[in-house]
Motif scaffolding. Structure first.
Motif, mmCIF file in Angstrom:
data_model
loop_
_atom_site.group_PDB
_atom_site.id
_atom_site.type_symbol
_atom_site.label_atom_id
_atom_site.label_comp_id
_atom_site.label_asym_id
_atom_site.label_seq_id
_atom_site.Cartn_x
_atom_site.Cartn_y
_atom_site.Cartn_z
ATOM 1 N N SER A 97 60.687 46.620 77.322
ATOM 2 C CA SER A 97 60.173 47.960 77.626
ATOM 3 C C SER A 97 60.852 48.551 78.850
ATOM 4 N N ILE A 98 61.082 47.717 79.866
ATOM 5 C CA ILE A 98 61.749 48.199 81.071
ATOM 6 C C ILE A 98 63.178 48.629 80.757
ATOM 7 N N GLU A 99 63.897 47.828 79.974
ATOM 8 C CA GLU A 99 65.277 48.169 79.630
ATOM 9 C C GLU A 99 65.338 49.487 78.871
ATOM 10 N N ALA A 100 64.383 49.712 77.965
ATOM 11 C CA ALA A 100 64.353 50.968 77.217
ATOM 12 C C ALA A 100 64.104 52.145 78.157
ATOM 13 N N GLY A 101 63.161 51.993 79.076
ATOM 14 C CA GLY A 101 62.845 53.068 80.010
ATOM 15 C C GLY A 101 63.921 53.328 81.034
ATOM 16 N N MET A 102 64.712 52.319 81.372
ATOM 17 C CA MET A 102 65.724 52.480 82.410
ATOM 18 C C MET A 102 66.847 53.415 81.986
ATOM 19 N N VAL A 103 67.029 53.621 80.686
ATOM 20 C CA VAL A 103 68.015 54.614 80.241
ATOM 21 C C VAL A 103 67.617 55.996 80.753
ATOM 22 N N GLY A 104 66.315 56.334 80.637
ATOM 23 C CA GLY A 104 65.833 57.605 81.158
ATOM 24 C C GLY A 104 65.896 57.666 82.671
ATOM 25 N N VAL A 105 65.611 56.550 83.335
ATOM 26 C CA VAL A 105 65.692 56.514 84.802
ATOM 27 C C VAL A 105 67.131 56.768 85.257
ATOM 28 N N ARG A 106 68.100 56.162 84.563
ATOM 29 C CA ARG A 106 69.494 56.398 84.903
ATOM 30 C C ARG A 106 69.850 57.876 84.734
ATOM 31 N N MET A 107 69.402 58.480 83.643
ATOM 32 C CA MET A 107 69.660 59.901 83.427
ATOM 33 C C MET A 107 69.078 60.747 84.553
ATOM 34 N N MET A 108 67.890 60.384 85.011
ATOM 35 C CA MET A 108 67.238 61.128 86.078
ATOM 36 C C MET A 108 68.036 61.040 87.372
ATOM 37 N N TYR A 109 68.441 59.829 87.741
ATOM 38 C CA TYR A 109 69.153 59.668 89.005
ATOM 39 C C TYR A 109 70.582 60.208 88.938
ATOM 40 N N GLU A 110 71.175 60.239 87.757
ATOM 41 C CA GLU A 110 72.490 60.869 87.625
ATOM 42 C C GLU A 110 72.424 62.329 88.040
ATOM 43 N N LEU A 111 71.356 63.001 87.614
ATOM 44 C CA LEU A 111 71.199 64.411 87.966
ATOM 45 C C LEU A 111 70.804 64.585 89.422
ATOM 46 N N LEU A 112 69.878 63.742 89.911
ATOM 47 C CA LEU A 112 69.438 63.861 91.300
ATOM 48 C C LEU A 112 70.572 63.550 92.283
ATOM 49 N N ASP A 113 71.464 62.639 91.907
ATOM 50 C CA ASP A 113 72.530 62.207 92.818
ATOM 51 C C ASP A 113 73.816 63.011 92.662
ATOM 52 N N LEU A 114 73.874 63.874 91.652
ATOM 53 C CA LEU A 114 75.101 64.629 91.417
ATOM 54 C C LEU A 114 75.329 65.618 92.557
#
Length: 592
Positions: free
Chosen positions: A316-333
């Motif tokens: 479940s964590i691995e599945a959710g971490m895809v969305g977390v990565r997407m979120m931080y990609e935008l926040l850190d851009l």
């Protein structure tokens, strides 16, 4: 300009773990009160769950001794208190976790949207809106889900499992050792699933973005779709995207559910072995009283659910971490257009605008403006004419500081606009473009965005100047009429007059007009032209026009081609030069 989509990378374990810790560090401390209370509730749930398994043994032993009424009442009271406490603790845990989680989603979505607003126009030109929608909505929710899985898994489920295993060993230590074969075998099975989960989840998110894109394009391009009979094409696109998401969702469900048959099989084997062994002596010792055996079996069966959730937790964590990565990609851009750290307020004097040796291009390979130096006189109207792609709109973009030049400086009076605040710069400029954007709101609210503190009478007066008041009053609810998405309930001329009303209400010393009448019919153009004439007196006005009839009264005309001023002067001066402007004039007035 080309459009690209931000690629969704496949998480590697190191990067995923790093982002997980970052997510927890940023989210948990701020909500430590709610999470601390929820953890206390989870501890109570775990404790009462273990006690409920233990008390089953007491129930069986008490029922075998009905004469001991005191023990029966004590056991009955204990059962009531244990299950009452468990119910209250479960309620508190659910509510507290939900409130903290909902707040995290709200905060993350707010942060993501704020980050979006901080980007320049170039970012939006090179990023698909469907991708941004996915990141702002889905990724924030997935971040919340990851936190919930981590907190409930490591607190409630782990403590529950520890408590139940403790009861098992207390009641039947030898049989408990037999049951431990389930754990290692389950871990090995789960590890085989993780890598597939990461890749499939990333593909599923990309498919969801495609669905959003198709819906957006259908909504905004409905007229083109109908005119060219593209319904079948759009339906095929949607069906393809939906099928891909359905296929990946089904695969994701299979992967996430793969732990269930694994755990069921292992648990069944363990129970079968326990049933056989419980009827015999082990190590020379009897299997124990019926109550002890019942308590052990109850604890073992109750341990199945938390053990299964823990076995699926990593998946479940691995599945959710895809969305977390997407979120931080935008926040850190990083933003490609930033306000200077020591930015000051823009103080406008007469309103002179100067481009000093400016060079600019939307990409490194293609410069639109080359070493351009031009002065727009304060209080005068300067028209920009010339072929499409020559750099006219880019000049307005630079003055608005929607982009920064690669070389040179843009000045307003004595202020380098790269060193002033965005808010103070845009407050001194009114802009009317050919593509009028209106919010899905009332007429009044659309007008007030130009100056939120304006009184109703000031709005009415601005509308009268822009020849908009009469048609607004004729609408069903007047100024309170809802005008639909981007003013879809209004005509092109009406939308443009509302845009000019905003410019009037703004009362800015600098007015930028980009083809403000190009899409209008003759009557609407006449209204708009008269409205513009009423507001540009004494205002530094820069107007882009392909229809020369709209700039007959301009104080000065610049003919822009390939990012350079080819000709400049008044209408009479340019016509006397027998150059590019005169050819354009003759093409419009003598051949058209």
């Amino acid at each position: 300009m080309t459009t690209k989509t931000i690629r969704l990378p496949v998480l590697d374990r190191v990067a995923g773990d790093s982002l997980l810790w970052r997510l927890l560090r940023e989210s948990l401390p701020e909500h430590k009160g709610k999470y601390a209370a929820a953890i206390v509730a989870m501890v109570l749930v775990a404790g009462t769950t273990a006690l409920s398994a233990w008390v089953m043994g007491e129930i069986v032993d008490a029922m075998t001794d009905p004469a001991n009424t005191q023990r029966i009442y004590w056991v009955a009271g204990s059962v009531f208190l244990i299950f009452f406490a468990k119910g209250v603790a479960s309620f508190a845990q659910t509510v507290l976790m939900a409130r903290a989680g909902n707040r995290i989603v709200a905060q993350k979505q707010t942060s993501l949207f704020k980050r979006l607003l901080g980007h320049g126009i170039a970012f939006f030109n090179t990023t698909e809106s469907s991708d941004l929608l996915m990141r702002v909505t889905q990724s924030a929710q997935m971040a919340r889900n990851v936190i919930d899985v981590v907190v409930t898994g490591f607190v409630r489920d782990l403590l529950t499992l520890i408590g139940l295993v403790s009861v098992m060993f207390y009641q039947q230590p030898y049989l408990s050792l037999i049951s431990l074969i389930v754990g290692p075998a389950a871990v090995l099975g789960v590890r085989m699933i993780l890598n597939k989960v990461r890749a499939v989840m990333a593909q599923e998110m990309a498919g969801l973005a495609e669905i959003i894109k198709v819906v957006q394009e259908t909504s905004t391009g409905a007229r083109v779709i109908k005119a060219f009979a593209l319904e079948t094409v759009m339906q095929d696109r949607m069906q393809s995207a939906v099928r891909q998401v359905e296929k990946r969702s089904n695969k994701m469900v299979r992967l996430e559910s793969a732990t269930a048959p694994l755990m069921d099989t292992l648990t069944g084997m363990a129970i079968a072995a326990i049933v056989i062994l419980s009827s015999t002596s082990i190590g020379g010792q009897a299997a124990g009283t019926p109550g002890q055996l019942m308590s052990f079996v109850t604890a073992f069966l109750m341990a199945y659910e938390p053990a299964k959730r823990l076995s699926r937790m990593r998946v479940s964590i691995e599945a959710g971490m895809v969305g977390v990565r997407m979120m931080y990609e935008l926040l850190d851009l990083p933003s490609n257009l930033n306000e200077a750290p020591d930015a000051k307020e823009l103080t406008v004097g007469p309103g002179q605008v100067v481009l000093d040796n400016v060079s600019f291009g939307y990409n490194a390979e293609n410069q639109v403006i080359r070493n351009l130096s031009v002065t727009f006189e304060a209080g005068k109207t300067t028209a920009l004419v010339g072929p499409s792609g020559g750099g006219k709109s880019s000049i307005l973009n630079l003055i608005l500081r929607l982009y920064d030049p690669q070389d040179g400086v843009v000045w307003i009076d004595d202020n380098d606009i790269s060193k002033v605040t965005f808010a103070s710069l845009r407050k001194k400029i009114a802009f009317v473009g050919q593509d009028t954007f209106l919010f899905s709101n009332t007429v009044m609210n659309n007008l007030r965005i130009a100056r939120p503190d304006a009184t109703d009478e000031e709005v009415y007066e601005a509308a009268r100047i822009a020849y908009a008041h009469d048609f607004i009053e004729s609408l069903p609810q007047g100024y309170q009429t809802q005008i639909g998405e981007n003013g879809s309930f209004l005509s092109g001329g009406q939308r443009q007059r509302l845009s000019i009303t905003r410019a009037v209400l703004r009362g800015a010393p600098i007015l930028l007009l980009d083809e403000a009448t190009s899409a209008l019919d003759s009557q609407s153009e006449a209204y708009v032209r008269d409205a513009l004439q009423a507001i540009n007196t004494g205002v530094t006005t820069i107007v882009i026009a392909h229809r020369l009839a709209t700039i007959m009264n301009a104080d000065r005309i610049l003919y822009i081609e390939a990012g350079q001023v080819v000709e400049q002067g008044s209408m009479q001066e340019l016509l006397a030069q027998n150059g590019a402007f005169k050819r354009l004039y003759e093409a419009q007035f003598h051949n058209g």
